[in-house]
Design an enzyme around this catalytic site. Structure first.
Site, short mmCIF file in Angstrom:
data_model
loop_
_atom_site.label_atom_id
_atom_site.label_comp_id
_atom_site.label_asym_id
_atom_site.label_seq_id
_atom_site.Cartn_x
_atom_site.Cartn_y
_atom_site.Cartn_z
N GLU A 196 0.80 -1.24 0.00
CA GLU A 196 0.00 0.00 0.00
C GLU A 196 0.82 1.27 0.00
O GLU A 196 0.55 2.21 0.75
CB GLU A 196 -0.97 -0.01 1.20
CG GLU A 196 -1.88 -1.22 1.18
CD GLU A 196 -2.81 -1.33 2.39
OE1 GLU A 196 -2.73 -0.48 3.29
OE2 GLU A 196 -3.61 -2.28 2.42
N ASN A 236 2.11 -5.21 -3.14
CA ASN A 236 0.69 -5.49 -2.89
C ASN A 236 -0.06 -4.19 -2.62
O ASN A 236 0.43 -3.33 -1.86
CB ASN A 236 0.60 -6.41 -1.66
CG ASN A 236 -0.78 -6.99 -1.42
OD1 ASN A 236 -1.36 -7.60 -2.31
ND2 ASN A 236 -1.31 -6.81 -0.22
N HIS A 295 -10.51 -5.78 -2.70
CA HIS A 295 -11.61 -5.58 -1.75
C HIS A 295 -12.70 -4.80 -2.50
O HIS A 295 -12.65 -3.58 -2.58
CB HIS A 295 -11.14 -4.77 -0.53
CG HIS A 295 -10.12 -5.47 0.30
ND1 HIS A 295 -10.43 -6.59 1.04
CD2 HIS A 295 -8.82 -5.21 0.54
CE1 HIS A 295 -9.33 -6.99 1.69
NE2 HIS A 295 -8.35 -6.17 1.40
#
Ligand code: G3I
Length: 302
Positions: free
Chosen positions: A127, A169, A206
């Protein structure tokens, strides 16, 4: 196949889930885990606050518990995560400059060394890009140590565990047209061009009403794969667990040769960080949802 893991394996892929060490004594939980999945990601137990709660004092108990549970049953493990702006222990949160850079690199080295040979892939950096339209790096204490902190982390991880696949990621990198996706893409292209040791890109995925699944997801996966990295779906959950959307995600992965695995972010809805969205494949009582049947069918038909 009759389970998610076996069906994915027939397609040369894995099917994984996030696991919490605190639930390994819940037999309803482990029954599903052991039956359905062949990859495990510790949900919180390998994060910086868990593994180095005090500087230089490493703590691997609950992470080792998950790794041992998985590996003794033939499941593989994805490590999550070595360097991240979030879930830093207090001592790290207020560090800066070269002291923070050194502490971050030491953390990467120590943790990757501890798990060497036991983790097939690491989320080395998590992130690091900003939301919104800038396409730029996220501001953080790590970013303020210098723009090269990400490649430094990858080089340290590569030195500590040369055989693990090393991944970047992130979330909200699903829509190919979004600036954040393009920012990550440009970084990976640059890393590959300069020989920075990156092997894979994780798409958390998500999906919810604010950041829904979009049909160009397959283009995103294939575009990254064309840079010469594996792509993995690392934290999948879908608000409301639409069977059709789950099916599309699986079909997109199967359509991209270098999409080598899918991980859902929890087993039952009650295990989810977004439990109220009922986003997973199993009901809170452990029964299979329509989304489960859709995923299994897509894995077997693709
Ligand atoms: O274990 C403590 C418990 O002792 C305490 O009583 C309780 C009170 O708040 O907190 C518990 O810890 C919580 C932990 O989850 C375990 O449930 C933390 O507060 C909570 O912050 C933590 O949330 C995790 C979150 O990452 C933190 O950033 C979620 O479980 C986890 O699913 C989530 O996972 C992240 C990925 O790592 C990265 N991508 C996004 C994803 C979802 O946020």
């Amino acid at each position: 196949g009759t389970t998610l893991g076996a069906s994915a394996a027939e397609k040369g892929r894995y099917f994984g889930t996030a696991v919490a060490a605190s639930k390994l004594n819940d037999s309803a939980y482990t029954t599903i885990l052991n039956r359905e999945f062949n990859m495990v990601t510790p949900e919180n137990e390998m994060k910086i606050d868990a593994t180095e709660p005090q500087q230089g004092r490493f703590s691997y108990g609950s992470a080792d518990q998950i790794v041992n549970h998985a590996r003794s049953r033939g499941m593989s493990v994805r490590g999550h995560t070595l360097a991240w702006h979030s879930q830093q222990p207090g001592w790290m949160q207020n560090m800066s400059g070269s002291a923070l850079r050194q502490a971050m690199l030491n953390h990467v080295t120590q943790v990757a060394t501890h798990f060497r040979g036991q983790v097939v892939a690491w989320d080395v950096v998590n992130e690091a890009f900003a939301d919104g339209s800038s396409g730029a790096r996220r501001d953080s204490n790590l970013q303020r140590t210098g723009n090269d902190w990400i490649e430094a982390a990858f080089r340290a991880a590569d030195a500590a565990d040369p055989t693990a696949k090393l991944c970047y990621n992130d979330y909200n990198t699903d829509n190919w047209t979004h600036a954040k996706t393009q920012g990550v893409y440009n970084m990976v292209r640059d890393f590959k061009a300069r020989g920075v040791p990156i092997d894979c890109v994780g798409f958390q995925s998500h999906f919810n009403n604010d950041s829904p699944y979009v049909s160009n997801y397959r283009t995103t996966l294939s575009s990254f794969a064309a840079l010469g990295v594996d792509v993995q779906i690392t934290e999948l959950d879908i608000q409301g667990a639409s069977a059709a959307t789950y099916r599309s995600v699986v079909e997109d992965c199967l359509a991209v040769a270098r999409c080598n695995g899918i991980t859902v972010w929890g087993i039952r809805d009650s295990d989810s960080w977004r439990a109220s969205q009922t986003p997973l494949l199993f009901n809170s009582n452990g029964s299979k949802k329509p989304a489960y049947d859709a995923v299994l069918a897509a894995l077997n038909n693709g």
